[in-house]
Design a protein around this motif. Structure first.
Motif, PDB file in Angstrom:
ATOM      1  N   GLY A   1       0.801  -1.217   0.000  1.00  0.00           N
ATOM      2  CA  GLY A   1       0.000   0.000   0.000  1.00  0.00           C
ATOM      3  C   GLY A   1       0.831   1.263   0.000  1.00  0.00           C
ATOM      4  N   GLU A   2       0.152   2.364   0.198  1.00  0.00           N
ATOM      5  CA  GLU A   2       0.788   3.687   0.148  1.00  0.00           C
ATOM      6  C   GLU A   2       1.833   3.903   1.236  1.00  0.00           C
ATOM      7  OE1 GLU A   2      -0.582   8.359   0.463  1.00  0.00           O
ATOM      8  OE2 GLU A   2      -2.030   6.858  -0.200  1.00  0.00           O
ATOM      9  N   TYR A   3       1.651   3.272   2.392  1.00  0.00           N
ATOM     10  CA  TYR A   3       2.564   3.471   3.515  1.00  0.00           C
ATOM     11  C   TYR A   3       3.487   2.273   3.745  1.00  0.00           C
ATOM     12  CZ  TYR A   3      -0.455   7.432   4.521  1.00  0.00           C
ATOM     13  OH  TYR A   3      -1.156   8.598   4.439  1.00  0.00           O
ATOM     14  N   ASP A   4       3.823   1.563   2.688  1.00  0.00           N
ATOM     15  CA  ASP A   4       4.701   0.394   2.776  1.00  0.00           C
ATOM     16  C   ASP A   4       6.009   0.733   3.484  1.00  0.00           C
ATOM     17  OD1 ASP A   4       5.495  -2.311   2.177  1.00  0.00           O
ATOM     18  OD2 ASP A   4       6.827  -1.476   0.652  1.00  0.00           O
ATOM     19  N   GLY A   5       6.372  -0.080   4.477  1.00  0.00           N
ATOM     20  CA  GLY A   5       7.630   0.106   5.201  1.00  0.00           C
ATOM     21  C   GLY A   5       7.554   1.060   6.377  1.00  0.00           C
ATOM     22  N   LYS A   6       6.460   1.787   6.514  1.00  0.00           N
ATOM     23  CA  LYS A   6       6.317   2.734   7.627  1.00  0.00           C
ATOM     24  C   LYS A   6       5.865   1.991   8.875  1.00  0.00           C
ATOM     25  CE  LYS A   6       6.911   6.292   4.876  1.00  0.00           C
ATOM     26  NZ  LYS A   6       8.247   6.668   4.607  1.00  0.00           N
ATOM     27  N   ARG A   7       6.061   2.624  10.037  1.00  0.00           N
ATOM     28  CA  ARG A   7       5.610   2.056  11.301  1.00  0.00           C
ATOM     29  C   ARG A   7       4.341   2.776  11.760  1.00  0.00           C
ATOM     30  NH1 ARG A   7       9.746   2.063  15.680  1.00  0.00           N
ATOM     31  NH2 ARG A   7      10.086   4.149  14.926  1.00  0.00           N
ATOM     32  N   LEU A   8       3.348   2.000  12.153  1.00  0.00           N
ATOM     33  CA  LEU A   8       2.055   2.503  12.594  1.00  0.00           C
ATOM     34  C   LEU A   8       1.947   2.362  14.110  1.00  0.00           C
ATOM     35  CD1 LEU A   8      -0.923   3.387  12.010  1.00  0.00           C
ATOM     36  CD2 LEU A   8      -1.438   0.944  11.741  1.00  0.00           C
ATOM     37  N   ASN A   9       1.649   3.462  14.780  1.00  0.00           N
ATOM     38  CA  ASN A   9       1.459   3.480  16.225  1.00  0.00           C
ATOM     39  C   ASN A   9      -0.037   3.618  16.505  1.00  0.00           C
ATOM     40  OD1 ASN A   9       2.254   3.804  19.055  1.00  0.00           O
ATOM     41  ND2 ASN A   9       1.554   5.904  18.790  1.00  0.00           N
ATOM     42  N   ILE A  10      -0.602   2.687  17.289  1.00  0.00           N
ATOM     43  CA  ILE A  10      -2.012   2.758  17.659  1.00  0.00           C
ATOM     44  C   ILE A  10      -2.104   2.836  19.176  1.00  0.00           C
ATOM     45  CG2 ILE A  10      -4.247   1.608  17.631  1.00  0.00           C
ATOM     46  CD1 ILE A  10      -3.381   0.215  15.065  1.00  0.00           C
ATOM     47  N   ASP A  11      -2.696   3.916  19.667  1.00  0.00           N
ATOM     48  CA  ASP A  11      -2.954   4.091  21.093  1.00  0.00           C
ATOM     49  C   ASP A  11      -4.454   3.994  21.313  1.00  0.00           C
ATOM     50  OD1 ASP A  11      -0.292   4.765  22.173  1.00  0.00           O
ATOM     51  OD2 ASP A  11      -0.468   6.502  20.860  1.00  0.00           O
ATOM     52  N   SER A  12      -4.869   3.279  22.342  1.00  0.00           N
ATOM     53  CA  SER A  12      -6.288   3.221  22.666  1.00  0.00           C
ATOM     54  C   SER A  12      -6.475   3.546  24.142  1.00  0.00           C
ATOM     55  CB  SER A  12      -6.884   1.856  22.314  1.00  0.00           C
ATOM     56  OG  SER A  12      -6.234   0.814  23.000  1.00  0.00           O
ATOM     57  N   TYR A  13      -7.535   4.262  24.426  1.00  0.00           N
ATOM     58  CA  TYR A  13      -7.838   4.713  25.782  1.00  0.00           C
ATOM     59  C   TYR A  13      -9.295   4.382  26.087  1.00  0.00           C
ATOM     60  CZ  TYR A  13      -3.843   7.524  24.402  1.00  0.00           C
ATOM     61  OH  TYR A  13      -2.633   7.932  23.907  1.00  0.00           O
ATOM     62  N   TYR A  14      -9.532   3.754  27.222  1.00  0.00           N
ATOM     63  CA  TYR A  14     -10.886   3.463  27.664  1.00  0.00           C
ATOM     64  C   TYR A  14     -11.279   4.487  28.718  1.00  0.00           C
ATOM     65  CZ  TYR A  14     -14.908   1.054  29.600  1.00  0.00           C
ATOM     66  OH  TYR A  14     -16.171   0.744  30.030  1.00  0.00           O
ATOM     67  N   HIS A  15     -12.438   5.113  28.540  1.00  0.00           N
ATOM     68  CA  HIS A  15     -12.931   6.119  29.480  1.00  0.00           C
ATOM     69  C   HIS A  15     -14.047   5.505  30.316  1.00  0.00           C
ATOM     70  CE1 HIS A  15     -10.621   9.229  27.409  1.00  0.00           C
ATOM     71  NE2 HIS A  15     -11.044   8.699  26.285  1.00  0.00           N
ATOM     72  N   PRO A  16     -13.751   5.121  31.580  1.00  0.00           N
ATOM     73  CA  PRO A  16     -14.765   4.464  32.399  1.00  0.00           C
ATOM     74  C   PRO A  16     -15.971   5.345  32.702  1.00  0.00           C
ATOM     75  CG  PRO A  16     -12.652   4.597  33.573  1.00  0.00           C
ATOM     76  CD  PRO A  16     -12.462   5.224  32.237  1.00  0.00           C
ATOM     77  N   CYS A  17     -15.820   6.655  32.604  1.00  0.00           N
ATOM     78  CA  CYS A  17     -16.930   7.561  32.914  1.00  0.00           C
ATOM     79  C   CYS A  17     -18.124   7.349  31.982  1.00  0.00           C
ATOM     80  CB  CYS A  17     -16.469   9.017  32.853  1.00  0.00           C
ATOM     81  SG  CYS A  17     -15.762   9.502  31.258  1.00  0.00           S
ATOM     82  N   CYS A  18     -17.855   6.898  30.750  1.00  0.00           N
ATOM     83  CA  CYS A  18     -18.952   6.747  29.785  1.00  0.00           C
ATOM     84  C   CYS A  18     -18.808   5.497  28.921  1.00  0.00           C
ATOM     85  CB  CYS A  18     -19.044   7.981  28.885  1.00  0.00           C
ATOM     86  SG  CYS A  18     -17.533   8.303  27.953  1.00  0.00           S
ATOM     87  N   GLY A  19     -17.765   4.696  29.162  1.00  0.00           N
ATOM     88  CA  GLY A  19     -17.581   3.479  28.384  1.00  0.00           C
ATOM     89  C   GLY A  19     -17.068   3.719  26.981  1.00  0.00           C
ATOM     90  N   THR A  20     -16.489   4.896  26.723  1.00  0.00           N
ATOM     91  CA  THR A  20     -15.999   5.254  25.402  1.00  0.00           C
ATOM     92  C   THR A  20     -14.609   4.675  25.149  1.00  0.00           C
ATOM     93  OG1 THR A  20     -17.268   7.305  25.349  1.00  0.00           O
ATOM     94  CG2 THR A  20     -15.353   7.198  23.907  1.00  0.00           C
ATOM     95  N   LEU A  21     -14.404   4.114  23.957  1.00  0.00           N
ATOM     96  CA  LEU A  21     -13.077   3.678  23.515  1.00  0.00           C
ATOM     97  C   LEU A  21     -12.563   4.719  22.536  1.00  0.00           C
ATOM     98  CD1 LEU A  21     -10.752   1.645  23.282  1.00  0.00           C
ATOM     99  CD2 LEU A  21     -12.042   0.552  21.435  1.00  0.00           C
ATOM    100  N   GLU A  22     -11.478   5.396  22.891  1.00  0.00           N
ATOM    101  CA  GLU A  22     -10.839   6.386  22.025  1.00  0.00           C
ATOM    102  C   GLU A  22      -9.619   5.741  21.396  1.00  0.00           C
ATOM    103  OE1 GLU A  22      -8.516  10.659  22.406  1.00  0.00           O
ATOM    104  OE2 GLU A  22      -9.670   9.920  24.090  1.00  0.00           O
ATOM    105  N   VAL A  23      -9.495   5.854  20.068  1.00  0.00           N
ATOM    106  CA  VAL A  23      -8.382   5.245  19.350  1.00  0.00           C
ATOM    107  C   VAL A  23      -7.673   6.321  18.544  1.00  0.00           C
ATOM    108  CG1 VAL A  23      -7.701   3.507  17.653  1.00  0.00           C
ATOM    109  CG2 VAL A  23      -9.626   3.059  19.180  1.00  0.00           C
ATOM    110  N   THR A  24      -6.339   6.361  18.657  1.00  0.00           N
ATOM    111  CA  THR A  24      -5.520   7.296  17.900  1.00  0.00           C
ATOM    112  C   THR A  24      -4.458   6.490  17.151  1.00  0.00           C
ATOM    113  OG1 THR A  24      -5.787   8.969  19.625  1.00  0.00           O
ATOM    114  CG2 THR A  24      -4.015   9.317  18.050  1.00  0.00           C
ATOM    115  N   ALA A  25      -4.313   6.754  15.852  1.00  0.00           N
ATOM    116  CA  ALA A  25      -3.304   6.068  15.046  1.00  0.00           C
ATOM    117  C   ALA A  25      -2.440   7.114  14.356  1.00  0.00           C
ATOM    118  CB  ALA A  25      -3.966   5.169  14.003  1.00  0.00           C
TER     119      ALA A  25
END
Length: 111
Positions: free
Chosen positions: A39-63
């Motif tokens: 694909g377009e980003y061949d050879g690159k490194r992908l960082n995925i951070d995920s955060y769970y917010h217990p106040c509302c059960g929301t899953l926040e994902v940042t890539a």
């Protein structure tokens, strides 16, 4: 006449001591790092951070990519603090969505 298929993009996980998973009630934040093949980003490194917010059960994902400034961030609907934001790179979004689908499918198969 057949249409040519776009090159398949695959990911190899290089960091994440608890394997392929996202944050949840038992793990409030989690980071995974992958190497992109194809694909377009061949050879690159992908960082995925995920955060769970217990106040509302929301899953926040940042890539994001390490070598260039490209990011994608998703906040699912929850409380007022955690509102929807779908801006950023659509290729990274698709990589993350596919990981989430595969992760959920694997968990379902184990039950």
């Amino acid at each position: 006449m057949s249409k040519s298929q776009p090159p398949q993009t695959t990911l190899t996980q290089t960091r994440g001591d608890q394997g392929l998973r996202f944050a949840g009630p038992d793990l409030l934040d989690y980071q995974m790092i992958f190497k992109i093949h194809g694909g377009e980003y061949d050879g690159k490194r992908l960082n995925i951070d995920s955060y769970y917010h217990p106040c509302c059960g929301t899953l926040e994902v940042t890539a994001s990519l390490f070598s260039i400034y490209v990011r994608w961030r998703n906040k699912l609907d929850g409380c007022k603090v955690h509102t929807r934001d779908q801006q950023g790179d659509k290729i990274l979004r698709d990589l993350v969505w596919n990981l989430m689908i595969n992760t959920n499918h694997a968990e379902y198969q184990e039950k």
